[in-house]
Design a protein around this motif. Structure first.
Motif, PDB file in Angstrom:
ATOM      1  N   ASN A 141     -22.693   5.441  41.771  1.00 43.72           N
ATOM      2  CA  ASN A 141     -21.996   6.642  41.339  1.00 43.72           C
ATOM      3  C   ASN A 141     -20.479   6.531  41.422  1.00 43.72           C
ATOM      4  O   ASN A 141     -19.774   7.457  41.051  1.00 43.72           O
ATOM      5  CB  ASN A 141     -22.445   7.841  42.184  1.00 43.72           C
ATOM      6  CG  ASN A 141     -23.887   8.212  41.901  1.00 43.72           C
ATOM      7  OD1 ASN A 141     -24.329   8.099  40.763  1.00 43.72           O
ATOM      8  ND2 ASN A 141     -24.613   8.623  42.926  1.00 43.72           N
ATOM      9  N   ALA A 142     -19.956   5.453  41.911  1.00 45.24           N
ATOM     10  CA  ALA A 142     -18.519   5.285  42.019  1.00 45.24           C
ATOM     11  C   ALA A 142     -18.156   3.846  41.725  1.00 45.24           C
ATOM     12  O   ALA A 142     -18.955   2.939  41.906  1.00 45.24           O
ATOM     13  CB  ALA A 142     -18.037   5.670  43.420  1.00 45.24           C
ATOM     14  N   ALA A 143     -16.933   3.667  41.250  1.00 46.55           N
ATOM     15  CA  ALA A 143     -16.438   2.320  40.999  1.00 46.55           C
ATOM     16  C   ALA A 143     -15.716   1.819  42.238  1.00 46.55           C
ATOM     17  O   ALA A 143     -14.878   2.517  42.800  1.00 46.55           O
ATOM     18  CB  ALA A 143     -15.477   2.329  39.797  1.00 46.55           C
ATOM     19  N   PHE A 144     -16.055   0.627  42.683  1.00 47.25           N
ATOM     20  CA  PHE A 144     -15.394   0.033  43.845  1.00 47.25           C
ATOM     21  C   PHE A 144     -14.121  -0.658  43.376  1.00 47.25           C
ATOM     22  O   PHE A 144     -14.142  -1.461  42.439  1.00 47.25           O
ATOM     23  CB  PHE A 144     -16.337  -0.949  44.539  1.00 47.25           C
ATOM     24  CG  PHE A 144     -17.519  -0.271  45.165  1.00 47.25           C
ATOM     25  CD1 PHE A 144     -17.448   0.218  46.460  1.00 47.25           C
ATOM     26  CD2 PHE A 144     -18.677  -0.076  44.445  1.00 47.25           C
ATOM     27  CE1 PHE A 144     -18.538   0.865  47.033  1.00 47.25           C
ATOM     28  CE2 PHE A 144     -19.767   0.573  45.006  1.00 47.25           C
ATOM     29  CZ  PHE A 144     -19.694   1.042  46.300  1.00 47.25           C
ATOM     30  N   SER A 145     -12.997  -0.338  44.015  1.00 45.46           N
ATOM     31  CA  SER A 145     -11.686  -0.785  43.553  1.00 45.46           C
ATOM     32  C   SER A 145     -11.260  -2.081  44.212  1.00 45.46           C
ATOM     33  O   SER A 145     -11.494  -2.308  45.398  1.00 45.46           O
ATOM     34  CB  SER A 145     -10.627   0.289  43.824  1.00 45.46           C
ATOM     35  OG  SER A 145     -10.921   1.465  43.107  1.00 45.46           O
ATOM     36  N   VAL A 146     -10.624  -2.924  43.411  1.00 51.05           N
ATOM     37  CA  VAL A 146     -10.000  -4.149  43.900  1.00 51.05           C
ATOM     38  C   VAL A 146      -8.585  -4.160  43.345  1.00 51.05           C
ATOM     39  O   VAL A 146      -8.401  -4.094  42.129  1.00 51.05           O
ATOM     40  CB  VAL A 146     -10.752  -5.408  43.413  1.00 51.05           C
ATOM     41  CG1 VAL A 146     -10.044  -6.664  43.898  1.00 51.05           C
ATOM     42  CG2 VAL A 146     -12.179  -5.388  43.906  1.00 51.05           C
ATOM     43  N   SER A 147      -7.570  -4.199  44.203  1.00 48.48           N
ATOM     44  CA  SER A 147      -6.185  -4.154  43.740  1.00 48.48           C
ATOM     45  C   SER A 147      -5.599  -5.551  43.710  1.00 48.48           C
ATOM     46  O   SER A 147      -6.152  -6.498  44.274  1.00 48.48           O
ATOM     47  CB  SER A 147      -5.334  -3.256  44.649  1.00 48.48           C
ATOM     48  OG  SER A 147      -5.162  -3.872  45.915  1.00 48.48           O
ATOM     49  N   SER A 148      -4.448  -5.690  43.053  1.00 49.15           N
ATOM     50  CA  SER A 148      -3.794  -6.986  42.949  1.00 49.15           C
ATOM     51  C   SER A 148      -3.222  -7.453  44.273  1.00 49.15           C
ATOM     52  O   SER A 148      -2.710  -8.569  44.371  1.00 49.15           O
ATOM     53  CB  SER A 148      -2.670  -6.928  41.902  1.00 49.15           C
ATOM     54  OG  SER A 148      -1.729  -5.924  42.246  1.00 49.15           O
ATOM     55  N   ASN A 157     -26.589  -1.155  38.542  1.00 51.12           N
ATOM     56  CA  ASN A 157     -25.320  -1.254  37.827  1.00 51.12           C
ATOM     57  C   ASN A 157     -24.175  -0.915  38.775  1.00 51.12           C
ATOM     58  O   ASN A 157     -24.147   0.168  39.361  1.00 51.12           O
ATOM     59  CB  ASN A 157     -25.292  -0.310  36.626  1.00 51.12           C
ATOM     60  CG  ASN A 157     -26.367  -0.646  35.615  1.00 51.12           C
ATOM     61  OD1 ASN A 157     -26.358  -1.717  35.038  1.00 51.12           O
ATOM     62  ND2 ASN A 157     -27.323   0.258  35.422  1.00 51.12           N
ATOM     63  N   LEU A 158     -23.227  -1.847  38.911  1.00 52.94           N
ATOM     64  CA  LEU A 158     -22.146  -1.682  39.886  1.00 52.94           C
ATOM     65  C   LEU A 158     -20.793  -1.801  39.186  1.00 52.94           C
ATOM     66  O   LEU A 158     -20.434  -2.874  38.699  1.00 52.94           O
ATOM     67  CB  LEU A 158     -22.270  -2.755  40.970  1.00 52.94           C
ATOM     68  CG  LEU A 158     -21.142  -2.815  42.006  1.00 52.94           C
ATOM     69  CD1 LEU A 158     -21.153  -1.531  42.857  1.00 52.94           C
ATOM     70  CD2 LEU A 158     -21.294  -4.030  42.889  1.00 52.94           C
ATOM     71  N   PRO A 159     -20.018  -0.710  39.104  1.00 48.18           N
ATOM     72  CA  PRO A 159     -18.665  -0.804  38.538  1.00 48.18           C
ATOM     73  C   PRO A 159     -17.680  -1.314  39.599  1.00 48.18           C
ATOM     74  O   PRO A 159     -17.661  -0.836  40.727  1.00 48.18           O
ATOM     75  CB  PRO A 159     -18.335   0.633  38.146  1.00 48.18           C
ATOM     76  CG  PRO A 159     -19.580   1.444  38.391  1.00 48.18           C
ATOM     77  CD  PRO A 159     -20.383   0.679  39.406  1.00 48.18           C
ATOM     78  N   ILE A 160     -16.863  -2.299  39.218  1.00 53.84           N
ATOM     79  CA  ILE A 160     -15.815  -2.811  40.106  1.00 53.84           C
ATOM     80  C   ILE A 160     -14.489  -2.655  39.367  1.00 53.84           C
ATOM     81  O   ILE A 160     -14.293  -3.237  38.290  1.00 53.84           O
ATOM     82  CB  ILE A 160     -16.052  -4.286  40.452  1.00 53.84           C
ATOM     83  CG1 ILE A 160     -17.397  -4.426  41.187  1.00 53.84           C
ATOM     84  CG2 ILE A 160     -14.917  -4.829  41.336  1.00 53.84           C
ATOM     85  CD1 ILE A 160     -17.737  -5.867  41.532  1.00 53.84           C
ATOM     86  N   ARG A 161     -13.596  -1.877  39.933  1.00 56.36           N
ATOM     87  CA  ARG A 161     -12.338  -1.563  39.271  1.00 56.36           C
ATOM     88  C   ARG A 161     -11.224  -2.459  39.796  1.00 56.36           C
ATOM     89  O   ARG A 161     -10.939  -2.468  40.989  1.00 56.36           O
ATOM     90  CB  ARG A 161     -11.987  -0.083  39.486  1.00 56.36           C
ATOM     91  CG  ARG A 161     -10.718   0.364  38.781  1.00 56.36           C
ATOM     92  CD  ARG A 161     -10.502   1.847  38.971  1.00 56.36           C
ATOM     93  NE  ARG A 161     -10.441   2.189  40.379  1.00 56.36           N
ATOM     94  CZ  ARG A 161     -10.751   3.380  40.884  1.00 56.36           C
ATOM     95  NH1 ARG A 161     -11.175   4.342  40.073  1.00 56.36           N
ATOM     96  NH2 ARG A 161     -10.657   3.633  42.167  1.00 56.36           N
ATOM     97  N   PHE A 162     -10.594  -3.189  38.902  1.00 58.19           N
ATOM     98  CA  PHE A 162      -9.443  -4.035  39.237  1.00 58.19           C
ATOM     99  C   PHE A 162      -8.159  -3.284  38.864  1.00 58.19           C
ATOM    100  O   PHE A 162      -8.011  -2.886  37.694  1.00 58.19           O
ATOM    101  CB  PHE A 162      -9.500  -5.368  38.476  1.00 58.19           C
ATOM    102  CG  PHE A 162     -10.582  -6.297  38.945  1.00 58.19           C
ATOM    103  CD1 PHE A 162     -10.318  -7.306  39.851  1.00 58.19           C
ATOM    104  CD2 PHE A 162     -11.879  -6.158  38.470  1.00 58.19           C
ATOM    105  CE1 PHE A 162     -11.305  -8.183  40.272  1.00 58.19           C
ATOM    106  CE2 PHE A 162     -12.904  -7.020  38.882  1.00 58.19           C
ATOM    107  CZ  PHE A 162     -12.604  -8.033  39.785  1.00 58.19           C
ATOM    108  N   THR A 163      -7.282  -3.065  39.806  1.00 60.67           N
ATOM    109  CA  THR A 163      -6.048  -2.336  39.554  1.00 60.67           C
ATOM    110  C   THR A 163      -4.849  -3.168  39.987  1.00 60.67           C
ATOM    111  O   THR A 163      -4.883  -3.863  41.003  1.00 60.67           O
ATOM    112  CB  THR A 163      -6.023  -0.988  40.278  1.00 60.67           C
ATOM    113  OG1 THR A 163      -6.185  -1.211  41.689  1.00 60.67           O
ATOM    114  CG2 THR A 163      -7.136  -0.080  39.783  1.00 60.67           C
ATOM    115  N   LEU A 164      -3.764  -3.090  39.210  1.00 63.56           N
ATOM    116  CA  LEU A 164      -2.527  -3.789  39.533  1.00 63.56           C
ATOM    117  C   LEU A 164      -1.598  -2.865  40.299  1.00 63.56           C
ATOM    118  O   LEU A 164      -1.434  -1.686  39.946  1.00 63.56           O
ATOM    119  CB  LEU A 164      -1.830  -4.248  38.249  1.00 63.56           C
ATOM    120  CG  LEU A 164      -2.516  -5.394  37.485  1.00 63.56           C
ATOM    121  CD1 LEU A 164      -1.905  -5.546  36.106  1.00 63.56           C
ATOM    122  CD2 LEU A 164      -2.404  -6.691  38.255  1.00 63.56           C
TER     123      LEU A 164
END
Length: 509
Positions: A70-77, A500-507
């Motif tokens: 239900n949520a996207a897991f975030s990965v930052s730069s 289904n797993l959303p992984i969010r990449f953010t700068l």
């Protein structure tokens, strides 16, 4: 295999098959004009066909259960990228290949420039439809586009001179220089494809066959004698049309060959089914119907921060479908079962729109009933992007069985430690790819994998739009490192579940 490598393999294979047919069935036959067009077209065909994609749909997945995070897991730069180990062998070979191509193209341009300089230094006589260029540096006659370059030893008024002049005029009238320049460019750019070099050589010979045939007319014997008497004593530019073109044996054979080969028409016609077969083999690509059946509208977001949720959660959705769906009587009578995959849009106000079946409809009223039930669903909690509600697509598998209707498992699979444990695992293991940081690439990558009834993660892949620059590869790599999950359960039994797993990449600024 990456996209570029796959294209190059298809291109070389396509040119190999088509040139192989020419060598076996068309070479050394009298239909020279046909062979000219064939050689040019198979070169273009080999270049274009690998770009064409015809979707060829595979059968549906047999997975019965699916579950969406239900949520996207975030990965930052700020997550450090893997340390660079220098360019690998593929990158080195690619750079070397590009370097060779650039050098060969530069050589081709230099040759054209040398011809222009030769024209400027020469005496040019306009004799429509050509320009006669005379210079002491010219050793033997040759032509390039509308210019005929003439040596000082050969007299244009002599019998040999007239035959050579007619020969070069044929090259000019039929624009053979365009073919030669095109093939020189292709073999310079794609020098590693040996079949393009073979095609270039054969095309040059076909040009000579055409020019010999028209220039000789009825004086075949004297024309053949002229070819034999001339000496190959000069080095000409490789992009020009020279009267003194070897091999002499094949030119004389074509010049004196009066009988057409048996089945010559059949040989040419067989090119059509061969080309069609190659087209479908190289252009068709496997697709998953569940991904490509619907093109989202411009207002529908494919990448979101939070996925839409049925009010009350997964159990409430399962209860709704059990109550709402009526097992079609036709399916009951035939004891039929099947899976109906429904894709629909959850609008930003939570309403359901555009429900469609993706994939095969098992029939017997099951597809219509699934669409009716999905279209009648109450409001959902909409997806969110940057904190704002947005419209997005959802996929819902509805499984019809004689005694049960399954949608989601009663107990979905869970990472050890829950969502908090999953977030800690991802933050510890994912590294923002350096290439993505340098290119400014960011976005949400949707990972899909199956959690087996033993808790093992397998069949890891990405779904949806690709972002590139290593984001998908990094997400897949980390997903494959996951420990055993707590498996999903249905009717008190552990089952395989698609997750289904959303992984969010953010700068970071």
């Amino acid at each position: 295999m990456n996209t570029l490598s796959l294209y190059l393999v298809k291109m070389i294979a396509c040119s190999a098959v088509l040139y192989g047919y020419y060598h076996l069935a068309l070479r050394n036959n009298k239909f020279h004009q046909w062979n000219r067009y064939y050689l040019v077209l198979i070169t273009l065909f080999s270049l274009i066909i690998p770009f064409i994609k015809i979707p060829f749909y595979e059968s549906e997945s047999t997975a019965l259960f699916s579950y969406n995070a239900n949520a996207a897991f975030s990965v930052s730069s700020t997550n450090p990228a893997p340390s660079a180990t220098g360019a690998g062998y593929p990158e080195i070979f690619m750079l070397l290949g590009i370097g060779v191509s650039l050098a060969l193209i530069a050589r081709l341009l230099l040759t054209v420039l040398q011809l222009k300089q030769l024209i400027k230094r020469s005496t040019v006589i306009d004799i429509p439809p050509y320009h006669l260029v005379k210079n002491q540096q010219i050793n033997t006659p040759f032509s390039f586009f509308k210019y005929i370059f003439w040596d000082q030893q050969t007299s244009p008024e002599s019998q040999e001179g007239q035959q050579i002049l007619r020969h070069e005029l044929v090259h000019i009238e039929e624009k053979h220089s365009t073919d030669k320049l095109f093939m020189e460019f292709i073999t310079s750019l794609l020098w590693f494809n040996p079949f393009f070099h073979l095609i270039k050589r054969e095309l040059a010979l076909v040009h000579e066959f055409l020019a010999d045939k028209k220039a000789a007319g009825k004086e075949v014997a004297s024309y053949a004698q002229t070819i034999l008497q001339m000496t190959f004593n000069s080095k000409q530019f490789n992009i020009v049309n020279s009267f003194f073109h070897s091999p002499i044996k094949r030119r004389l054979l074509m010049l004196t060959k009066f009988q057409h080969s048996r089945f010559s028409y059949l040989r040419r016609v067989l090119v059509l089914p061969l080309t069609a077969t190659i087209f479908f083999i190289f252009a068709c690509e496997s697709k998953d119907k569940t991904r490509d059946a619907i093109s989202p509208a411009a207002s529908v977001q494919e990448q979101v921060d939070e996925l839409p949720v049925f009010k009350g959660g997964q159990s409430a959705l399962a209860d709704y479908l059990k109550k709402e769906i009526n097992y079609p009587q036709a399916a009951k009578d035939k004891d039929m079962k099947g899976v109906v995959n429904v894709e629909f849009v959850v609008e930003k106000d939570g309403k359901i729109s555009n429900p469609r079946i993706i994939g095969n409809d098992p029939g017997y009223g099951m597809g219509q009933e699934a669409l009716r039930a999905v279209g009648a669903m109450p409001l959902w909690n909409p997806a969110k992007l940057k904190g704002q509600p947005v419209a997005t697509k959802m996929k819902l598998p509805i499984i019809f069985a004689p005694s049960k209707i399954f949608t989601f498992v009663e107990t979905p699979p869970e990472f050890p430690g829950g969502e908090e444990g999953l977030a800690l695992f991802l933050n510890k293991n994912i590294r923002y790819p350096k290439a993505a940081q340098e290119a400014g690439t960011f976005g949400t990558v949707f990972i899909q994998f199956t959690v087996s009834k033993d808790g093992i993660v397998y069949d890891v892949k990405t779904v949806g739009k690709r972002h590139g620059n290593g984001l998908e590869e990094e997400a897949i790599r980390v997903a494959k490192l996951m420990p055993k999950w707590n498996p999903g359960r249905h009717n008190n039994e552990a089952v395989d579940v698609v997750f289904n797993l959303p992984i969010r990449f953010t700068l970071q600024e």
